[in-house]
Design an enzyme around this catalytic site. Structure first.
Site, PDB file in Angstrom:
ATOM      1  N   ARG A  39      23.660  13.224 -15.675  1.00  0.00           N
ATOM      2  CA  ARG A  39      24.806  13.569 -14.824  1.00  0.00           C
ATOM      3  C   ARG A  39      26.049  13.847 -15.680  1.00  0.00           C
ATOM      4  O   ARG A  39      26.851  14.738 -15.376  1.00  0.00           O
ATOM      5  CB  ARG A  39      25.069  12.450 -13.804  1.00  0.00           C
ATOM      6  N   LYS A 139      31.915  14.376 -11.947  1.00  0.00           N
ATOM      7  CA  LYS A 139      32.599  13.079 -12.069  1.00  0.00           C
ATOM      8  C   LYS A 139      33.751  13.282 -13.053  1.00  0.00           C
ATOM      9  O   LYS A 139      33.662  12.912 -14.229  1.00  0.00           O
ATOM     10  CB  LYS A 139      31.614  11.999 -12.517  1.00  0.00           C
ATOM     11  N   GLU A 172      31.989  10.376   1.784  1.00  0.00           N
ATOM     12  CA  GLU A 172      31.666   9.152   1.044  1.00  0.00           C
ATOM     13  C   GLU A 172      32.873   8.235   1.067  1.00  0.00           C
ATOM     14  O   GLU A 172      33.914   8.584   1.642  1.00  0.00           O
ATOM     15  CB  GLU A 172      31.279   9.482  -0.402  1.00  0.00           C
TER      16      GLU A 172
END
Ligand code: PMP
Length: 274
Positions: A39, A139, A172
């Site tokens: 990721r 991220k 989220e």
């Protein structure tokens, strides 16, 4: 912490230009290391940043840092790559060398009573970043969208905020993914909604399927949260944490639910087993 320094001309500081990972260490071992490294590389790729280390070198550097900090039990790694030092101005052509930062720390958790009573959430008035603006799947070091929603929750006397997309779909929480249980089925928003593709999120789906619970990635709106029998959040730090109140409306009977408890036990067994 006293010796580590960052240059004031690093574009991560000036523009939030960089990406990161938050990773758990259980029993001295990096949990889901390959998934986090993947990721990390994907986030970097999407922001056009070439990492100065291979995945293998990164793994070795993380274990070296764990050893240097004397961590043999549980802990936390914050892995960061910055765009690097450059002249003022946002152009990535102005920067030279990305900087890798590896912080090994203790884990900051919700207190135990939160797991017993469940999180009290608001639904944030702040829209989650749109997938075509700054996709939350990256991220990135630009976390103000989340920071502001969390601050709004605290200002309202709640623990956490649930964030919706521009179309009102549930995305989220500010630092965790969200799951809903309704009529025996486990539902979670799909990544198309604008959310981080959480690593514990994938584990939760796998564990639920193993228990024979049907799992579905789908679009959810506010109403789905209010009529859910159970709601919980999943994330690296929190693992699985029940959500028992949303905007003053109790979730189910207002207590952590049966499936949430089962999956919490399964998750603990899973991470102790790997
Ligand atoms: N969503 C957001 C916005 C997060 O920051 C995080 C991580 N803290 C998660 C979900 C959970 O994903 P993971 O634990 O895999 O990092």
């Amino acid at each position: 912490a006293e010796q580590a320094v960052i240059n004031v001309f690093d574009h991560a500081l000036l523009y939030g230009d960089g990406v990161f990972e938050g990773i758990r260490i259980y029993h001295g071992k990096i949990f889901k290391e390959q998934e986090h490294i993947q990721r990390f590389f994907e986030s970097a790729k999407v922001i056009r940043l070439t990492l100065p280390m291979s995945p293998e070198q990164l793994s070795r550097a993380m274990y070296d840092t764990i050893r240097a900090n004397g961590v043999t039990g549980d802990g936390y790694i914050r892995l960061v790559v910055t765009r690097g030092v450059g002249a003022l101005g946002i152009s990535i052509r102005r920067t030279a060398n990305p900087t890798i930062i590896i912080i090994v720390d203790t884990i900051s958790l919700y207190p135990v009573e939160v797991y017993e009573r469940g999180l009290h959430c608001i639904i944030s008035s702040i829209t989650r970043n749109h997938v075509n603006a700054l996709n939350p799947r990256i991220k990135s070091l630009n976390y103000l969208n989340n920071v502001l929603a969390k601050a709004e929750a605290h200002a309202a006397g709640a623990d956490e905020a649930i964030m919706l997309g521009i179309d009102g779909h549930v995305c989220e929480c500010t630092g965790d993914n969200i799951f809903v249980v309704r009529n025996g089925e486990l539902l979670t928003p799909g990544t198309w909604e604008g959310l981080l593709e959480g690593i514990p999120r994938a584990v939760v789906m796998e564990l639920a399927r193993k228990r024979g619970i049907p799992v579905r990635e789908t679009s959810l709106v506010r109403h789905d949260l209010f009529v859910a029998q159970e709601v919980f959040a999943s994330g690296t730090a929190a693992e699985i944490v029940p959500i028992t109140d949303i905007s003053g409306i109790p979730v189910g009977d207002g207590k952590p639910g049966r499936i949430t408890k089962q999956l919490t036990e399964d998750f603990a067994a899973y991470r102790n087993g790997v």
